[in-house]
Design a protein around this motif. Structure first.
Motif, PDB file in Angstrom:
ATOM      1  N   THR A 165       0.521  -1.026   0.306  1.00  0.00           N
ATOM      2  CA  THR A 165      -0.075   0.162   0.058  1.00  0.00           C
ATOM      3  C   THR A 165       1.060   1.303   0.237  1.00  0.00           C
ATOM      4  N   SER A 166       0.664   2.603  -0.553  1.00  0.00           N
ATOM      5  CA  SER A 166       1.134   3.988  -0.748  1.00  0.00           C
ATOM      6  C   SER A 166       0.358   4.302  -1.015  1.00  0.00           C
ATOM      7  N   MET A 167       0.581   5.550  -0.911  1.00  0.00           N
ATOM      8  CA  MET A 167      -0.546   6.745  -0.907  1.00  0.00           C
ATOM      9  C   MET A 167       1.007   8.177  -1.587  1.00  0.00           C
ATOM     10  N   VAL A 168       0.094   8.356  -2.633  1.00  0.00           N
ATOM     11  CA  VAL A 168       0.657   9.241  -3.508  1.00  0.00           C
ATOM     12  C   VAL A 168      -0.070  10.861  -4.024  1.00  0.00           C
ATOM     13  N   THR A 169       0.269  11.506  -4.047  1.00  0.00           N
ATOM     14  CA  THR A 169      -0.015  13.028  -3.958  1.00  0.00           C
ATOM     15  C   THR A 169       1.005  13.700  -4.913  1.00  0.00           C
ATOM     16  N   SER A 170      -0.336  14.659  -5.837  1.00  0.00           N
ATOM     17  CA  SER A 170       0.307  15.477  -6.954  1.00  0.00           C
ATOM     18  C   SER A 170      -0.050  17.321  -6.801  1.00  0.00           C
ATOM     19  N   LEU A 171       0.463  17.647  -6.820  1.00  0.00           N
ATOM     20  CA  LEU A 171       0.011  18.838  -7.033  1.00  0.00           C
ATOM     21  C   LEU A 171      -0.087  19.555  -8.266  1.00  0.00           C
ATOM     22  N   GLY A 172      -0.754  20.350  -9.039  1.00  0.00           N
ATOM     23  CA  GLY A 172      -0.891  20.538 -10.776  1.00  0.00           C
ATOM     24  C   GLY A 172      -0.917  21.937 -10.378  1.00  0.00           C
ATOM     25  N   ILE A 173      -0.441  22.705 -11.285  1.00  0.00           N
ATOM     26  CA  ILE A 173      -0.709  23.978 -11.194  1.00  0.00           C
ATOM     27  C   ILE A 173       0.222  24.898 -13.120  1.00  0.00           C
ATOM     28  N   GLY A 174      -1.541  25.004 -13.375  1.00  0.00           N
ATOM     29  CA  GLY A 174      -1.838  25.578 -14.615  1.00  0.00           C
ATOM     30  C   GLY A 174      -0.790  27.403 -14.980  1.00  0.00           C
ATOM     31  N   LEU A 175       0.230  26.344 -15.598  1.00  0.00           N
ATOM     32  CA  LEU A 175       0.532  27.836 -16.671  1.00  0.00           C
ATOM     33  C   LEU A 175       0.807  28.945 -17.486  1.00  0.00           C
ATOM     34  N   THR A 176      -0.764  28.266 -18.454  1.00  0.00           N
ATOM     35  CA  THR A 176      -1.333  28.424 -20.113  1.00  0.00           C
ATOM     36  C   THR A 176      -3.000  28.774 -19.168  1.00  0.00           C
ATOM     37  N   GLU A 177      -3.268  29.738 -20.071  1.00  0.00           N
ATOM     38  CA  GLU A 177      -4.808  30.248 -19.524  1.00  0.00           C
ATOM     39  C   GLU A 177      -5.904  28.955 -20.016  1.00  0.00           C
ATOM     40  N   ASP A 178      -5.905  28.141 -20.788  1.00  0.00           N
ATOM     41  CA  ASP A 178      -6.440  27.237 -21.252  1.00  0.00           C
ATOM     42  C   ASP A 178      -6.452  26.149 -19.896  1.00  0.00           C
ATOM     43  N   ALA A 179      -5.474  25.900 -19.053  1.00  0.00           N
ATOM     44  CA  ALA A 179      -5.088  25.034 -18.231  1.00  0.00           C
ATOM     45  C   ALA A 179      -5.597  25.609 -16.789  1.00  0.00           C
ATOM     46  N   SER A 180      -6.181  24.178 -15.839  1.00  0.00           N
ATOM     47  CA  SER A 180      -7.057  25.097 -14.221  1.00  0.00           C
ATOM     48  C   SER A 180      -5.560  25.399 -13.461  1.00  0.00           C
ATOM     49  N   ASP A 181      -6.284  26.429 -12.498  1.00  0.00           N
ATOM     50  CA  ASP A 181      -5.454  27.096 -12.299  1.00  0.00           C
ATOM     51  C   ASP A 181      -4.802  25.949 -10.766  1.00  0.00           C
ATOM     52  N   ILE A 182      -5.123  25.044 -10.550  1.00  0.00           N
ATOM     53  CA  ILE A 182      -4.852  24.493  -9.648  1.00  0.00           C
ATOM     54  C   ILE A 182      -5.021  23.043  -9.671  1.00  0.00           C
ATOM     55  N   SER A 183      -4.874  22.156  -9.572  1.00  0.00           N
ATOM     56  CA  SER A 183      -5.025  20.727  -9.479  1.00  0.00           C
ATOM     57  C   SER A 183      -3.979  19.714  -8.416  1.00  0.00           C
ATOM     58  N   LEU A 184      -5.275  19.118  -7.682  1.00  0.00           N
ATOM     59  CA  LEU A 184      -4.719  18.261  -6.269  1.00  0.00           C
ATOM     60  C   LEU A 184      -5.142  17.298  -6.339  1.00  0.00           C
ATOM     61  N   THR A 185      -4.292  16.011  -6.441  1.00  0.00           N
ATOM     62  CA  THR A 185      -4.808  15.246  -6.691  1.00  0.00           C
ATOM     63  C   THR A 185      -4.212  14.082  -4.974  1.00  0.00           C
ATOM     64  N   PHE A 186      -4.859  13.302  -4.816  1.00  0.00           N
ATOM     65  CA  PHE A 186      -4.130  11.658  -3.785  1.00  0.00           C
ATOM     66  C   PHE A 186      -5.086  10.831  -4.706  1.00  0.00           C
ATOM     67  N   ARG A 187      -3.802   9.415  -4.322  1.00  0.00           N
ATOM     68  CA  ARG A 187      -4.437   8.339  -4.748  1.00  0.00           C
ATOM     69  C   ARG A 187      -3.644   7.603  -3.802  1.00  0.00           C
ATOM     70  N   MET A 188      -4.602   6.089  -3.368  1.00  0.00           N
ATOM     71  CA  MET A 188      -3.961   5.256  -2.948  1.00  0.00           C
ATOM     72  C   MET A 188      -3.782   3.833  -3.703  1.00  0.00           C
ATOM     73  N   PRO A 189      -2.952   3.065  -4.328  1.00  0.00           N
ATOM     74  CA  PRO A 189      -3.077   2.080  -4.433  1.00  0.00           C
ATOM     75  C   PRO A 189      -2.469   0.291  -3.975  1.00  0.00           C
ATOM     76  N   PHE A 190      -3.746  -0.305  -3.378  1.00  0.00           N
ATOM     77  CA  PHE A 190      -3.493  -1.012  -2.987  1.00  0.00           C
ATOM     78  C   PHE A 190      -2.575  -2.688  -3.722  1.00  0.00           C
ATOM     79  N   GLN A 191      -1.324  -3.411  -3.713  1.00  0.00           N
ATOM     80  CA  GLN A 191      -1.237  -4.006  -4.142  1.00  0.00           C
ATOM     81  C   GLN A 191      -1.912  -5.493  -3.737  1.00  0.00           C
ATOM     82  N   LEU A 192      -2.527  -6.631  -4.547  1.00  0.00           N
ATOM     83  CA  LEU A 192      -3.198  -7.817  -3.737  1.00  0.00           C
ATOM     84  C   LEU A 192      -2.789  -9.146  -3.895  1.00  0.00           C
TER      85      LEU A 192
END
Length: 362
Positions: free
Chosen positions: A335-362
């Protein structure tokens, strides 16, 4: 007796996993592969699997090709704010503006909860499934409340529904060597399972000139086929990666493609997307890794066809550039915890994007 020179220390692997240099690159991408014999064959030394932090980088930025089932729930939040200058008046002497200067704005909040499932059929082939659920809230603001040029009006619209489901396949084309990166081919299909954006009627608000859609889309309404290639190279103590891809959107027919009253059937050909990205990651220890990357998408103009006449949709093309800062932490071996912060650099991109993921391996 033959002597073996000690290998250069590889800081990406735990202390107990130091191996000879020719085997290290392979062990990152094909853990648990063949064993190597030393001396007269009496002693067998097996390649160690990479640290959990390295596996997390491979899973998120490339492909892991693990024979274990990976279930990865995640949530993403993105925010964008668009403002448009509205001129109500006229120009005098082509230089002096007489009248009202107003700003109409749209604030968009999109929360996507999705479930990723991946499984490696072989050491070279991995299949994946993504099922998203989208919740959108948009706030519209404009001048003209009670038809006054001095009062603003505001209206909120929200909607929640299933998004566009996609399936993908990754094929391990070339394993990494000392001089060649690890190369993976990707193919995917996106199904129009979400609410499409065509034919959504406008809602008129009393005592204001602000008209907004009655509901918000959660998908794009057309089938899409994606092809791409990604490459990854371990350069102790870093991992560098890059990708290139193309999405082709199929043309679809709809009973209504206009927001005006009454059905107006037509065909829609969404603009194809060209995407590219690159970045680097560092495994700080056997559990923690950090990554920096940049991704860019160019979306071509869309086209609509009604009664045999095809027109390009003005303003439908876009350049989306995002700078990403990410981190992964292994809670356990599965099990892991993944975080990511995206910052838009162009006018067409979202200003900010925040992601949390938690992959489980069975």
């Amino acid at each position: 007796m033959d002597t073996v020179k000690p290998a250069k220390r590889n800081t990406l692997l735990p202390r107990t996993y130091r191996l000879r240099v020719p085997l290290v690159a392979v062990s990152f991408l094909l853990p648990g592969l063949a064993s190597a014999q030393e001396g007269n064959g009496d002693e067998v030394v097996r390649e160690a699997r990479p640290s959990q932090s390295v596996e997390n980088v491979l899973r998120e930025e490339h492909a892991l090709f693990s024979d274990r089932l990976t279930i990865e729930p995640g949530i993403n939040y993105s925010y964008s704010d668009r403002s448009q200058l509205a001129l109500r008046g006229f120009l005098a002497l082509d230089a002096i503006f007489l009248g009202e200067l107003n700003v109409d704005s749209v604030e968009s909040h999109i929360t996507t909860m999705d479930l990723n499932v991946r499984y490696g059929l072989t050491e070279r082939l991995e299949l994946g499934l993504n099922v998203p659920f989208v919740y959108r809230t948009t706030t519209y603001q404009s001048i003209g409340d009670e038809f006054s040029t001095e009062r603003n009006s505001e209206t909120d619209v929200d909607n929640a529904d299933l998004g566009d489901v996609s399936v993908n396949m990754s094929y391990h084309l070339f394993p990494e060597t000392e001089t060649r990166p690890d190369v993976v081919l990707d193919m995917g299909v996106r199904a129009p399972t979400g609410r499409d954006p065509y034919g959504i009627e406008l809602r008129e608000n009393p005592n204001t000139n602000l008209n907004v859609p009655k509901e918000l889309p959660t998908g794009n309404g057309v089938w899409g086929i994606t092809a791409g290639v990604s490459a990854l190279k371990t350069l102790d103590p870093a991992i560098v990666f890059g990708n290139l891809g193309y999405t082709y959107n199929l043309e679809e027919s709809f009973g209504d493609i206009s927001a005006t009253t009454g059905p107006q059937p037509g065909d829609v050909k969404l603009g194809d997307t060209i995407r590219a990205g690159f970045g680097t990651a560092f495994a700080l220890n056997k559990r923690l890794s950090l990554s920096l990357s940049y991704s860019h998408e160019y979306i071509r103009k869309s086209e609509t066809t009604q009664q045999g006449v095809t027109n390009k949709v003005v303003g439908s093309d876009a350049n989306v550039g995002v700078f990403n800062i990410g981190g992964t932490y292994a809670l356990s071996d599965s099990t892991s915890m993944v975080t990511s912060l995206g910052i838009g650099l162009t006018e067409d991109a979202s200003d900010i994007s925040l992601t949390f993921r938690m992959p489980f391996q069975l």
